[in-house]
Each structure stands twice: as structure tokens, then as C-alpha cells.
Design a protein around this motif. Structure first.
Motif, PDB file in Angstrom:
ATOM      1  N   TRP A  17       0.817  -1.204   0.000  1.00 41.62           N
ATOM      2  CA  TRP A  17       0.000   0.000   0.000  1.00 41.62           C
ATOM      3  C   TRP A  17       0.857   1.263   0.000  1.00 41.62           C
ATOM      4  O   TRP A  17       0.335   2.369  -0.050  1.00 41.62           O
ATOM      5  CB  TRP A  17      -0.919   0.041   1.217  1.00 41.62           C
ATOM      6  N   GLY A  18       2.180   1.086   0.124  1.00 45.54           N
ATOM      7  CA  GLY A  18       3.073   2.242   0.164  1.00 45.54           C
ATOM      8  C   GLY A  18       3.156   2.896   1.532  1.00 45.54           C
ATOM      9  O   GLY A  18       3.658   4.004   1.665  1.00 45.54           O
ATOM     10  N   GLU A  19       2.690   2.225   2.570  1.00 43.09           N
ATOM     11  CA  GLU A  19       2.721   2.761   3.934  1.00 43.09           C
ATOM     12  C   GLU A  19       3.930   2.189   4.665  1.00 43.09           C
ATOM     13  O   GLU A  19       3.800   1.348   5.562  1.00 43.09           O
ATOM     14  CB  GLU A  19       1.419   2.446   4.657  1.00 43.09           C
ATOM     15  N   PHE A  20       5.109   2.672   4.294  1.00 42.39           N
ATOM     16  CA  PHE A  20       6.346   2.125   4.828  1.00 42.39           C
ATOM     17  C   PHE A  20       6.550   2.468   6.300  1.00 42.39           C
ATOM     18  O   PHE A  20       7.181   1.717   7.035  1.00 42.39           O
ATOM     19  CB  PHE A  20       7.524   2.585   3.975  1.00 42.39           C
ATOM     20  N   LYS A  21       5.996   3.588   6.729  1.00 35.04           N
ATOM     21  CA  LYS A  21       6.092   3.963   8.140  1.00 35.04           C
ATOM     22  C   LYS A  21       5.352   2.938   9.004  1.00 35.04           C
ATOM     23  O   LYS A  21       5.878   2.477  10.023  1.00 35.04           O
ATOM     24  CB  LYS A  21       5.503   5.358   8.335  1.00 35.04           C
ATOM     25  N   ASN A  22       4.140   2.557   8.589  1.00 35.49           N
ATOM     26  CA  ASN A  22       3.385   1.555   9.333  1.00 35.49           C
ATOM     27  C   ASN A  22       4.041   0.176   9.245  1.00 35.49           C
ATOM     28  O   ASN A  22       3.996  -0.595  10.200  1.00 35.49           O
ATOM     29  CB  ASN A  22       1.945   1.472   8.818  1.00 35.49           C
ATOM     30  N   GLN A  23       4.647  -0.125   8.106  1.00 40.88           N
ATOM     31  CA  GLN A  23       5.339  -1.399   7.953  1.00 40.88           C
ATOM     32  C   GLN A  23       6.467  -1.512   8.983  1.00 40.88           C
ATOM     33  O   GLN A  23       6.590  -2.521   9.670  1.00 40.88           O
ATOM     34  CB  GLN A  23       5.912  -1.543   6.547  1.00 40.88           C
ATOM     35  N   ASN A  45      23.513 -29.466  14.533  1.00 37.82           N
ATOM     36  CA  ASN A  45      24.235 -30.614  15.106  1.00 37.82           C
ATOM     37  C   ASN A  45      23.441 -31.287  16.227  1.00 37.82           C
ATOM     38  O   ASN A  45      23.966 -31.640  17.275  1.00 37.82           O
ATOM     39  CB  ASN A  45      25.611 -30.206  15.636  1.00 37.82           C
ATOM     40  N   GLY A  46      22.130 -31.415  16.019  1.00 34.28           N
ATOM     41  CA  GLY A  46      21.277 -32.097  16.983  1.00 34.28           C
ATOM     42  C   GLY A  46      20.902 -31.275  18.202  1.00 34.28           C
ATOM     43  O   GLY A  46      20.280 -31.787  19.123  1.00 34.28           O
ATOM     44  N   GLU A  47      21.275 -30.011  18.237  1.00 34.01           N
ATOM     45  CA  GLU A  47      20.940 -29.155  19.364  1.00 34.01           C
ATOM     46  C   GLU A  47      20.099 -27.971  18.901  1.00 34.01           C
ATOM     47  O   GLU A  47      20.217 -27.519  17.771  1.00 34.01           O
ATOM     48  CB  GLU A  47      22.212 -28.624  20.038  1.00 34.01           C
ATOM     49  N   ARG A  48      19.299 -27.489  19.811  1.00 32.04           N
ATOM     50  CA  ARG A  48      18.480 -26.308  19.532  1.00 32.04           C
ATOM     51  C   ARG A  48      19.301 -25.071  19.892  1.00 32.04           C
ATOM     52  O   ARG A  48      19.741 -24.914  21.024  1.00 32.04           O
ATOM     53  CB  ARG A  48      17.208 -26.372  20.377  1.00 32.04           C
ATOM     54  N   VAL A  49      19.478 -24.175  18.897  1.00 29.81           N
ATOM     55  CA  VAL A  49      20.334 -23.007  19.076  1.00 29.81           C
ATOM     56  C   VAL A  49      19.511 -21.743  18.839  1.00 29.81           C
ATOM     57  O   VAL A  49      18.767 -21.649  17.866  1.00 29.81           O
ATOM     58  CB  VAL A  49      21.520 -23.049  18.079  1.00 29.81           C
ATOM     59  N   ARG A  50      19.673 -20.774  19.738  1.00 29.40           N
ATOM     60  CA  ARG A  50      18.986 -19.492  19.593  1.00 29.40           C
ATOM     61  C   ARG A  50      19.887 -18.545  18.811  1.00 29.40           C
ATOM     62  O   ARG A  50      21.044 -18.327  19.171  1.00 29.40           O
ATOM     63  CB  ARG A  50      18.679 -18.914  20.964  1.00 29.40           C
ATOM     64  N   VAL A  51      19.327 -17.960  17.724  1.00 30.53           N
ATOM     65  CA  VAL A  51      20.077 -17.010  16.898  1.00 30.53           C
ATOM     66  C   VAL A  51      19.230 -15.768  16.664  1.00 30.53           C
ATOM     67  O   VAL A  51      17.999 -15.818  16.728  1.00 30.53           O
ATOM     68  CB  VAL A  51      20.497 -17.623  15.529  1.00 30.53           C
ATOM     69  N   ARG A  52      19.914 -14.675  16.405  1.00 26.39           N
ATOM     70  CA  ARG A  52      19.190 -13.430  16.140  1.00 26.39           C
ATOM     71  C   ARG A  52      18.484 -13.542  14.793  1.00 26.39           C
ATOM     72  O   ARG A  52      19.076 -13.956  13.803  1.00 26.39           O
ATOM     73  CB  ARG A  52      20.149 -12.247  16.127  1.00 26.39           C
ATOM     74  N   ALA A  53      17.216 -13.176  14.762  1.00 26.33           N
ATOM     75  CA  ALA A  53      16.435 -13.218  13.523  1.00 26.33           C
ATOM     76  C   ALA A  53      16.829 -12.048  12.639  1.00 26.33           C
ATOM     77  O   ALA A  53      17.095 -10.946  13.131  1.00 26.33           O
ATOM     78  CB  ALA A  53      14.938 -13.163  13.836  1.00 26.33           C
ATOM     79  N   ALA A  54      16.873 -12.283  11.346  1.00 25.66           N
ATOM     80  CA  ALA A  54      17.176 -11.215  10.394  1.00 25.66           C
ATOM     81  C   ALA A  54      15.990 -10.272  10.342  1.00 25.66           C
ATOM     82  O   ALA A  54      14.848 -10.697  10.210  1.00 25.66           O
ATOM     83  CB  ALA A  54      17.466 -11.795   9.024  1.00 25.66           C
ATOM     84  N   GLU A  55      16.255  -8.986  10.455  1.00 27.60           N
ATOM     85  CA  GLU A  55      15.176  -8.001  10.406  1.00 27.60           C
ATOM     86  C   GLU A  55      14.818  -7.707   8.966  1.00 27.60           C
ATOM     87  O   GLU A  55      15.695  -7.512   8.128  1.00 27.60           O
ATOM     88  CB  GLU A  55      15.594  -6.715  11.126  1.00 27.60           C
ATOM     89  N   GLU A  56      13.507  -7.679   8.699  1.00 31.80           N
ATOM     90  CA  GLU A  56      13.029  -7.349   7.346  1.00 31.80           C
ATOM     91  C   GLU A  56      12.949  -5.843   7.216  1.00 31.80           C
ATOM     92  O   GLU A  56      12.598  -5.150   8.155  1.00 31.80           O
ATOM     93  CB  GLU A  56      11.647  -7.972   7.110  1.00 31.80           C
ATOM     94  N   GLN A  57      13.253  -5.353   6.049  1.00 31.00           N
ATOM     95  CA  GLN A  57      13.169  -3.908   5.821  1.00 31.00           C
ATOM     96  C   GLN A  57      12.198  -3.619   4.720  1.00 31.00           C
ATOM     97  O   GLN A  57      12.083  -4.230   3.768  1.00 31.00           O
ATOM     98  CB  GLN A  57      14.535  -3.348   5.476  1.00 31.00           C
TER      99      GLN A  57
END
Length: 166
Positions: free
Chosen positions: A131-137, A154-166
Motif C-alpha cells: 500500500w506504500g505505507e512504509f512507516k506503518n510497515q 548438530n542435533g541441538e536447539r540453538v537461539r540465533v538473532r532473527a534477520a530483520e526485514e526492511q
């Protein structure tokens, strides 16, 4: 609210058959849905959710919109799942103004402690971008996007930083 599922599949099929043969008129659909619940002592939540799923598989977007809006007007099942389904269907039916109206109800859901899942956040932010509303996005992404995600390495659950969408 009814939470047990005994007979809910048959009730869901009855609801689907009922709304499928109705004309595309809001009053007719509302009257039929009111009649469908008139003999129930409690609102049939499970049957309603199953009916929405069946309608989704049959690609009956307008019926999903009508049934979801009726449920919301009745004050039932104000959940992220219902809102997510309704946002998806409104988007597919090119009803952007109604999707915006539903988005405005988000603060009410925040008061109830309901947070959107990652898929919903992506859809809403994508709709704002379209919609072109990048501020709200950016606002939606900043407020609701998870900062962390979990991967299996490697068989373990690892917490990683999520990539931010722009």
C-alpha cells in the motif's frame, strides 16, 4: 463457550452446507448463522473453526469473510488465528479498507495479551509495503517481529538473532 468437540464435525459440515447455498446477501447469511446457533446453549467454537477451515479448503473467500465477521460481531473467538485468516482472505478478495479496519482492532487484542505470530507479522507488514505505507510497515516489524529464532544445529536447539526485514 463450548470447548468440547463431540459432534463438531457434523455441525461444521451443516454450517458449510447452510452458508454455501445462500445468496450473497449479508442479511440472509446473518439470519442463517443466527438460526444455526439458536438452539445452542453455548457458542459452538470448535464447529465454527472447523467450518472456516472447510470453507478455506473450498476457496470460498466471501463466505469466510461473512462467517468470520459474524463471529466477531457476536464477540466470539477474537483470536490471532481468526484475525489472521480474515486478513488473508480480505487481502485475496482485494478488500484493503476492511483489512485496515481489522488492523485498527489490534490494540484491543494487545490488552488481552494476544500477540501475532511471525507469519501474521510478515503478512501485515507486506500489506503495508504494497500500500506504500512504509512507516506503518516499520512500526509493525519493530513492535511485533521476534528478535530471536531457534534453529537445530548438530542435533541441538540453538537461539540465533532473527534477520530483520526492511
Amino acid at each position: 463457550m463450548k470447548r468440547y468437540s463431540a459432534g463438531s464435525g457434523q455441525k461444521a459440515l451443516h454450517l458449510v452446507r447452510l452458508v454455501s447455498k445462500l445468496p450473497d446477501d449479508k442479511d440472509a447469511v446473518t439470519a442463517a448463522l443466527d438460526y444455526w446457533t439458536s438452539w445452542e446453549t453455548e457458542f459452538p467454537i470448535i464447529a465454527s473453526a472447523k467450518a472456516l477451515e472447510i470453507l478455506s479448503r473450498r476457496i470460498q473467500w466471501r463466505r469466510i469473510i461473512q462467517v468470520s465477521k459474524w463471529m466477531l460481531r457476536k464477540g466470539q473467538v477474537l483470536t490471532m488465528g481468526t484475525c489472521d485468516t480474515l486478513l488473508l482472505v480480505l487481502d485475496r478478495d482485494d478488500r484493503l479498507e476492511e483489512a485496515e479496519e481489522l488492523r485498527r482492532r489490534t490494540p484491543d487484542m494487545e490488552e488481552l495479551g494476544v500477540r501475532p505470530d511471525d507469519d501474521t507479522v510478515r503478512r501485515v507488514s507486506s500489506a503495508f509495503a504494497n500500500w506504500g505505507e512504509f512507516k506503518n510497515q516499520k512500526l509493525v516489524l519493530r513492535k511485533y517481529q521476534n528478535k530471536w529464532k531457534y534453529l537445530h544445529f548438530n542435533g541441538e536447539r540453538v537461539r540465533v538473532r532473527a534477520a530483520e526485514e526492511q
